[in-house]
Design a protein around this motif. Structure first.
Motif, PDB file in Angstrom:
ATOM      1  N   GLN A  61      -2.226   2.789   3.818  1.00  0.00           N
ATOM      2  CA  GLN A  61      -0.807   2.983   3.216  1.00  0.00           C
ATOM      3  C   GLN A  61      -0.179   1.425   2.907  1.00  0.00           C
ATOM      4  O   GLN A  61       0.288   0.817   3.701  1.00  0.00           O
ATOM      5  CB  GLN A  61       0.481   3.183   4.310  1.00  0.00           C
ATOM      6  CG  GLN A  61       1.600   3.024   3.842  1.00  0.00           C
ATOM      7  CD  GLN A  61       2.126   4.694   2.934  1.00  0.00           C
ATOM      8  OE1 GLN A  61       0.779   5.600   2.632  1.00  0.00           O
ATOM      9  NE2 GLN A  61       3.093   4.573   2.220  1.00  0.00           N
ATOM     10  N   LYS A  62      -0.272   1.165   1.590  1.00  0.00           N
ATOM     11  CA  LYS A  62       0.673   0.527   0.609  1.00  0.00           C
ATOM     12  C   LYS A  62       1.951  -0.397   0.992  1.00  0.00           C
ATOM     13  O   LYS A  62       2.472   0.639   1.214  1.00  0.00           O
ATOM     14  CB  LYS A  62       0.193   0.641  -0.508  1.00  0.00           C
ATOM     15  CG  LYS A  62      -1.113   0.716  -1.381  1.00  0.00           C
ATOM     16  CD  LYS A  62      -1.258   0.555  -2.577  1.00  0.00           C
ATOM     17  CE  LYS A  62      -3.648   1.346  -3.175  1.00  0.00           C
ATOM     18  NZ  LYS A  62      -3.295   2.237  -3.834  1.00  0.00           N
ATOM     19  N   GLU A  63       2.295  -0.971   1.454  1.00  0.00           N
ATOM     20  CA  GLU A  63       3.297  -1.542   1.429  1.00  0.00           C
ATOM     21  C   GLU A  63       4.041  -3.064   1.256  1.00  0.00           C
ATOM     22  O   GLU A  63       3.303  -3.738   1.085  1.00  0.00           O
ATOM     23  CB  GLU A  63       3.307  -2.011   2.840  1.00  0.00           C
ATOM     24  CG  GLU A  63       2.877  -0.948   4.144  1.00  0.00           C
ATOM     25  CD  GLU A  63       3.466  -1.283   5.615  1.00  0.00           C
ATOM     26  OE1 GLU A  63       3.485   0.204   6.165  1.00  0.00           O
ATOM     27  OE2 GLU A  63       3.074  -1.867   6.137  1.00  0.00           O
ATOM     28  N   GLU A  93       7.134  -5.469   1.550  1.00  0.00           N
ATOM     29  CA  GLU A  93       7.855  -5.386   3.083  1.00  0.00           C
ATOM     30  C   GLU A  93       9.192  -6.617   1.677  1.00  0.00           C
ATOM     31  O   GLU A  93       8.660  -7.736   1.579  1.00  0.00           O
ATOM     32  CB  GLU A  93       7.222  -5.909   4.031  1.00  0.00           C
ATOM     33  CG  GLU A  93       6.525  -5.290   4.759  1.00  0.00           C
ATOM     34  CD  GLU A  93       6.882  -4.087   5.483  1.00  0.00           C
ATOM     35  OE1 GLU A  93       6.697  -2.864   6.144  1.00  0.00           O
ATOM     36  OE2 GLU A  93       8.355  -3.988   5.230  1.00  0.00           O
ATOM     37  N   TYR A 151       3.298  -8.157  -0.058  1.00  0.00           N
ATOM     38  CA  TYR A 151       2.867  -6.852   0.072  1.00  0.00           C
ATOM     39  C   TYR A 151       1.208  -7.070   1.041  1.00  0.00           C
ATOM     40  O   TYR A 151       0.815  -7.660   0.868  1.00  0.00           O
ATOM     41  CB  TYR A 151       2.436  -6.484  -0.852  1.00  0.00           C
ATOM     42  CG  TYR A 151       1.835  -7.750  -2.244  1.00  0.00           C
ATOM     43  CD1 TYR A 151       2.606  -9.239  -2.820  1.00  0.00           C
ATOM     44  CD2 TYR A 151       0.496  -7.658  -2.312  1.00  0.00           C
ATOM     45  CE1 TYR A 151       1.741 -10.304  -3.089  1.00  0.00           C
ATOM     46  CE2 TYR A 151      -0.588  -8.490  -3.358  1.00  0.00           C
ATOM     47  CZ  TYR A 151       0.953  -9.648  -3.057  1.00  0.00           C
ATOM     48  OH  TYR A 151      -0.277 -10.252  -3.789  1.00  0.00           O
ATOM     49  N   SER A 152       0.874  -5.911   0.453  1.00  0.00           N
ATOM     50  CA  SER A 152      -0.172  -5.230   2.093  1.00  0.00           C
ATOM     51  C   SER A 152      -1.315  -5.399   1.091  1.00  0.00           C
ATOM     52  O   SER A 152      -2.896  -6.135   1.262  1.00  0.00           O
ATOM     53  CB  SER A 152       0.160  -4.256   2.476  1.00  0.00           C
ATOM     54  OG  SER A 152      -0.129  -3.239   1.852  1.00  0.00           O
TER      55      SER A 152
END
Lengths: 110, 116
Positions: free
Chosen positions: A1-3, A5, A25-26
């Motif tokens: 899941q792209k996140e 924060e 960001y991931s």
């Protein structure tokens, strides 16, 4: 899941100070990074975008991007009470899908 | 130049009712989007339309349908509203002249929906 924060805040700074807003960001494949400002009850509006590592300045605003560390920040110099809003970090990895962070609430005290 | 407009501004529905949210843009943009915004969760993409005649699912499409009526208009339909669809809905558009990931999105004023 792209996140994406962000610290929800509120971040409180005195008038005239520098406000520093951060975002991580991931997805390492992320290509474009945007900062939107959203006043309470209103729609988001673009403040700045940045594509390349380094700093980008526009008036009182500076966006900073560090792809190796996967973070992007927004500095607001000479903060004004009118800057009090929620700031949304948005990241695009390509195509039409942009991932938005939940936002950081900024409060500038007069 | 009105930019992106949305109707209605507010709506209260009962569970199971249907409704259509309307969005129009006058900036001659190619791409249009529907988002929902919930407290503490940021904007989440429901559907988007890269260009007239095309639509694609976003992150949270379940319970929604869309229609790209023409280049200007993009509607979002809730066939059977549920309390979980209580949210603020934003329509956005982007020019389509740059690569999609570089495009700035311009947002409408939002529709506040309450499902009882």
């Amino acid at each position: 899941q792209k996140e994406v924060e962000q610290n929800s805040g509120p971040l409180s700074v005195p008038e005239g100070a520098i406000a520093s807003l951060n975002c991580t960001y991931s997805d390492r494949g992320s290509q474009s990074f945007f900062w939107y400002r959203q006043y309470s009850g209103k729609s988001p509006e673009l403040i700045m975008f940045i594509y390349s590592n380094g700093d980008k300045e526009d008036g009182r605003f500076t966006a900073q991007l560090n792809k190796a560390s996967q973070y992007v920040s927004l500095l607001i110099r000479d903060s004004q009470p009118s800057d009090s809003a929620t700031y949304l970090c948005a990241v695009s990895t390509g195509g039409f899908k942009t991932i938005f962070g939940a936002g950081t609430r900024l409060f500038v005290k007069a | 130049n009105a930019g992106v407009t949305q109707t209605p501004k507010f709506q209260v529905l009962k569970t199971g009712q249907s409704m259509t949210l309307q969005c129009a843009q006058d900036m001659n943009h190619n791409s249009m989007y529907w988002y929902r915004q919930d407290p503490g969760m940021g904007l989440r993409l429901i559907y988007y339309s890269a260009s007239e005649g095309t639509t694609d699912k976003g992150e949270v499409p379940n319970g929604y349908n869309v229609s790209r009526l023409n280049k200007r208009e993009f509607s979002l339909r809730l066939e059977s509203a549920a309390p979980s669809q209580t949210s603020v809905y934003f329509c956005a558009s982007s020019g389509g002249r740059l690569a999609a990931f570089q495009e700035t999105q311009y947002f409408g004023p939002g529709t506040r929906l309450l499902v009882l």
